[in-house]
Design an enzyme around this catalytic site. Structure first.
Site, short mmCIF file in Angstrom:
data_model
loop_
_atom_site.label_atom_id
_atom_site.label_comp_id
_atom_site.label_asym_id
_atom_site.label_seq_id
_atom_site.Cartn_x
_atom_site.Cartn_y
_atom_site.Cartn_z
N ASP A 224 -31.56 -39.17 58.36
CA ASP A 224 -32.79 -38.58 57.84
C ASP A 224 -32.58 -38.09 56.41
OD1 ASP A 224 -35.53 -37.56 58.70
OD2 ASP A 224 -34.60 -35.67 58.03
N GLU B 144 -32.61 -43.52 55.71
CA GLU B 144 -34.04 -43.30 55.55
C GLU B 144 -34.32 -42.85 54.11
OE1 GLU B 144 -37.84 -40.62 56.73
OE2 GLU B 144 -35.92 -39.79 56.18
#
Lengths: 667, 667
Positions: free
Chosen positions: B388, B417
């Protein structure tokens, strides 16, 4: 596996999170320097970023190579994580440069505080942090800055948040914190890069190539260097500023070649100037038929008086009669029977030439001797050298030789006659050659010319290679000149002189001399094998045209730049439309060339008037520089006709029409 | 000035004149490895040349990183001074490679001798030199080669020139001299380069992203990992092979967010899975509502039985209740009052999240703890991680972490990401991320899609970045899906699954879920803030379509490659035509997509049948893989209609029509 991470863990401080990538300009990751000319600026750019939103600062550092002190130039953000800064290049030297980037602690803090303040948030915690940053900055402050920082800290620690925020944003505060800023977590680009700064003549020059022995008026006899002096006004009048001679050294007699490259010379045949060396001396001597060193000095001085410099030919090979052959046989390739090998390209043999073995066991003595030869001629006033066939000698040798010579003589220019494969040609340019011969000599058609010039002036090679455009040489009489005659001589000359900022011709071009050896791209009765007497004023000569184009180059700075070339769309496949502009559009030159020397062509062509800084609906002034005609044009699309027998080329200067409305109120 | 030249003169031997330039593939001059997958070959190429005409030889050397033994692969001349050699990549590991080049003494000599011999020249001197070369080669010979060389030397030194020349050119002689060849004057490319070889799943995978707590059937209650096990057959049937969970760790209660991102949770609100850490534990624990490690082990095993692997989310941040906040406040940013700073993007505040300070004074302990967390999950059977917001942490941290993990676990895949600026996205890929999210999510139109895919699959980034195409994520419901509905879900899915070899969807996509927060690209009633119960069979779902496309991917190896994409000309601006081929044309897939989800479009499109290895005038077979229809087509130009409500996309498999003429004479 990744060893530097192990090392990294021995450090107390964490590694910087700033990244610097893709520093430009850069040649082969810094293995070779980029090239510029004195008076230029070097724009250094790089991708600079880190994680998150904190602000960064970056500088380009530069110094003269070999000196210790770096100068910093601030880089500014351009776009898309790209930053740029500009180094002034005001000396003939090699500069080193690198990029440094680091977090901008104060401005990151200020940005946060301003946003929160605008949102009406309470800031006491942030202001305490700000005071901490200022106290840390104070450790680097000198003079008045110390007191200024104390004042600022007091304001920040006071009760008035509005006043505190205001105080941190004044121009004076920004300047103060800039002076005292922290470079903690600094990252440096690797490796240190180099830019070689040459004199302007490296980029902007017009070469005239000749055999000095053919400068005279007596058939069958060598002209002298004094005859060349008599030619200087004529060559100067045409507008040339570099006068290049094929080798002027004593010529060997063993296996000397005769007229038109016949195997055996007849008595009186002077031999090929590339068969260097005889009992009269080698590469450091002057062929007695040409004169003496005194004559040479006078020639150099007379050339200088005419704004010209002398370029000599460097052909590293020897005739069998060269002193080296006697004194240093170890510098050559030796056959099993102990004799020196002559040049071969099997099955062809060149018995009049001994090639040098650059990697013989006594290579250091050889290389030093070759350096001595160059410096010898530099001492005698030569500042430019045209190097014959450099691609048959090790590139590393040239890299060494040029660096050695330019260390004390940065003004010296080396032109590489690298008529060879593209990557070899480029490698010689990277290794240090100031200029290179190019494939222009054989590019005849619109698409191939456009493609090639875009490569040269917009591709990676623009950083290190300056293509010197020769439409002919003493070795090459291209088919286009053989077939196309005078119109081709005019159009090819114009392209050489305006597509590149540096170009040259081999003498005879101005008389449109184009008699070939049948089916070859060579001159019949070449001067390479004979004396020659020229009628410089012979009918059909284009000396006046040459003179005019060179005057146009002199008065239009846009034509003195190399990489500012741009092509324009033209509707006819034989019409090449292109132009050059100065960076501020103060000088705009547009050229149209009919590349077909046989028939007239007309074309609609498109000028990017918006890029020219002109309005599409206000007329601009167009001066045709060859005829002196003037036009008023409007808009992008125009039309022109080029007749090879009337106007094979046209050269326009484009200037805005200056409006002068009433600027003041009128009472 | 040029220091290495001073050094150079201390050596007895002259420097080699061989040059190696532009070794490819190479990322940032070797600062980062290139990436490939096991079973691939790595074609290494370079410009290799020297002055003059002598022949060269070159090898690519490679070895597993950290081992000592190099293996050489011969390079062969390609064109224009370019050479290439191929390294087999048969292990998950990092290989090192470099290019070596050196003069080919024997073959240079043989070439000269053959030319002279063909010209009828006397060769005794050359043959003496040849014998000398062979005697020198003998110093490297072993075994039978010694005697073979003696025989050859005797032949060369014999009286029969014809026999001598013949003897040097036999295949046996060439092989013999190859074995004993000299590598004198060898040059090595710098620096040593690296290729990271991942498993095939790094390139060819279909990800299914979900919130495990929404896998159940009871409203208002967390589903468990056992509920997820019950979903595996459904997900497997659709054809996915990586099952990615948003964080499964305990969720903090302090400042927990409520439904639809409201500032305060109501009793029973489960909180955002990214608010990691509570009294139940941190990143190494499982949220009790989801189950236990036993459940997790069963899930991993069940997934494996279905040909799937589990990917976990790595979100390096903490809720105020995370054990780190208590035990290691020094790992966070501390305010002047001693409290930990919560996340901010001024003026916005995220009081439920504490960001980590990666460069705190105790950074080494922190980094080691983060590595421990990853290895902890690897030990529990996790082989893929979706990271993330990696761009808000230092790139150097990821480079370290990924290298550390992959040292012992080269099979581990990291998906970045990196929804951030292009250069930051690329830097994370360079630093080691196996795959990256991409801008595909927002590329809707033909030209922007084409430009972007050409960059990805043909630009420099193809060497190190594998773009994992997600048409939606739990954070992003793009406008095209909101507005375009089911046809857009079909066309966007097809593009994700066939433009890239690696793609993924976020669950709900199969039901065409597209209710947004008004005017935002976010899901209304997002699972991020709530439990959710899905009707997986709801009307209008495209599960069967997804299943079919994934079967096509499985049976068509061309779709399992990443950088073999090519676009075809199509006459309508809404019709995207493209294809993928295996290198031998054994598998050719052509896809047409109507990018307009509202209206039908038809287009004439051009297939490069010659590149397909087909004749332009012999029919070939076209199987439409979604409908099962078959066509016989001839030539380049074809026509197709795409109606968003009937066939928003079409997928063709193209095969030659095998002619079977009588091959044998017929009696």
């Amino acid at each position: 596996m990744t060893d530097h991470f192990t090392d990294l863990f021995f450090h107390e401080h964490p590694p910087s999170s700033v990244l610097i990538e893709d520093v430009q300009p850069m040649v082969d990751n810094g293995r070779y320097p980029v090239k510029r000319e004195v008076g230029d600026s070097l724009i250094v750019s790089a991708d600079i970023f880190r994680d998150g939103h904190d602000k960064l600062a970056a500088v380009v550092r530069y110094r003269e190579r070999g000196t210790g002190v770096w100068t910093d130039v601030e880089m500014t953000f351009v776009d898309n994580d790209r930053w740029a800064g500009t180094i002034p290049l005001d000396r003939y030297t090699t500069y080193e440069y690198r990029v440094e980037a680091f977090p901008d602690v104060f401005n990151s803090w200020r940005d946060e505080v301003e946003k929160k303040h605008a949102d009406g948030q309470e800031l006491s915690s942030e202001l305490i942090e700000g005071a901490r940053i200022l106290r840390e900055a104070k450790t680097r402050a000198v003079g008045d800055d110390i007191a200024s920082l104390d004042t600022l800290i007091a304001q920040i620690e006071g009760d008035d948040q509005q006043r505190a925020v205001d105080a941190t944003g004044t121009p004076e505060t920004l300047a103060l914190l800039y002076r005292c800023r922290s470079k903690a977590d600094l990252v440096q680009s690797e490796p240190v890069l180099r830019v070689k700064v040459d004199r302007v003549r490296a980029r902007y020059a017009a070469w005239y190539s000749m055999f000095p022995r053919s400068a005279g008026t007596v058939e069958g006899k060598s002209a002298t260097l004094r005859d060349v002096i008599a030619q200087l006004p004529r060559i100067h009048e045409m507008g040339f500023n570099v006068l290049y001679f094929t080798p002027i050294h004593p010529i060997g007699t063993t296996n000397r070649k005769g007229k038109n490259n016949t195997l055996h010379a007849l008595p009186g045949d002077p031999g090929v100037p590339y068969g260097i060396g005889s009992t009269d001396g080698g590469h450091d001597a002057i062929e007695p038929g040409l004169g003496t060193f005194d004559d040479f000095h006078d020639l150099v001085a007379a050339a200088k008086d005419h704004g010209m410099e002398i370029a000599l030919d460097v052909a590293i090979q020897a005739s069998p009669d060269h002193p080296w052959a006697l004194d240093h046989p170890e510098w050559f390739h030796i056959r099993p029977d102990g004799t020196i090998k002559y040049a071969e390209n099997p099955p062809k043999k060149y018995q009049d030439i001994y090639p040098i073995n650059f990697q013989n066991t006594e290579w250091q003595a050889l290389w030093k001797e070759l350096k001595r030869i160059i410096l010898h001629w530099v001492e005698h006033g030569v500042t430019s050298f045209r190097v014959d066939n450099p691609h048959t000698k090790p590139t590393i040798f040239w890299e060494w030789l040029i660096a050695e010579v330019q260390r004390d003589h940065p003004e010296v220019i080396f032109l590489s006659e690298a008529f060879t494969r593209p990557k070899v040609m480029k490698s010689l340019a990277k290794a240090g050659f100031t200029q290179s011969y190019s494939y222009f000599t054989w590019r005849n058609f619109k698409q191939e010319m456009t493609d090639y010039l875009i490569d040269l002036t917009q591709g990676p090679e623009k950083e290190y290679m300056r293509a010197n455009f020769f439409p002919n040489t003493h070795d090459i009489l291209p088919v286009i000149l053989q077939e196309g005659g005078r119109p081709a001589f005019i159009s090819r000359f114009t392209m050489a002189a305006t597509l590149s900022s540096v170009y040259g011709i081999y003498s005879g071009y101005e008389m449109c001399e184009n008699t070939p050896v049948p089916d070859r791209e060579e001159y019949l009765n070449s001067e390479k094998y004979d004396y020659k007497v020229w009628d410089w004023d012979r009918e059909g000569n284009i000396s006046d045209f040459i003179s005019r184009v060179n005057r146009i180059r002199e008065t239009h700075p846009a034509l003195q730049e190399y990489d500012n070339l741009e092509f324009y769309q033209a509707s006819d496949d034989n019409v090449l439309a292109y132009g050059k502009r100065s960076a501020d559009n103060g000088d705009i030159v547009v050229i149209l060339v009919n590349m077909d020397p046989f028939s007239a062509h007309e074309a609609q062509f498109e000028l990017p008037v918006d890029r020219f800084g002109l309005s599409v609906d206000i007329p601009f002034r167009v001066d045709e520089l060859l005829t002196g005609e003037t036009f008023m044009w409007t808009g992008r699309t125009h039309h022109w006709r080029l007749d090879p027998h009337v106007n094979p080329v046209t050269i326009f200067s484009i200037t805005p029409w200056l409006h002068q409305d009433y600027a003041e109120p009128c009472y």
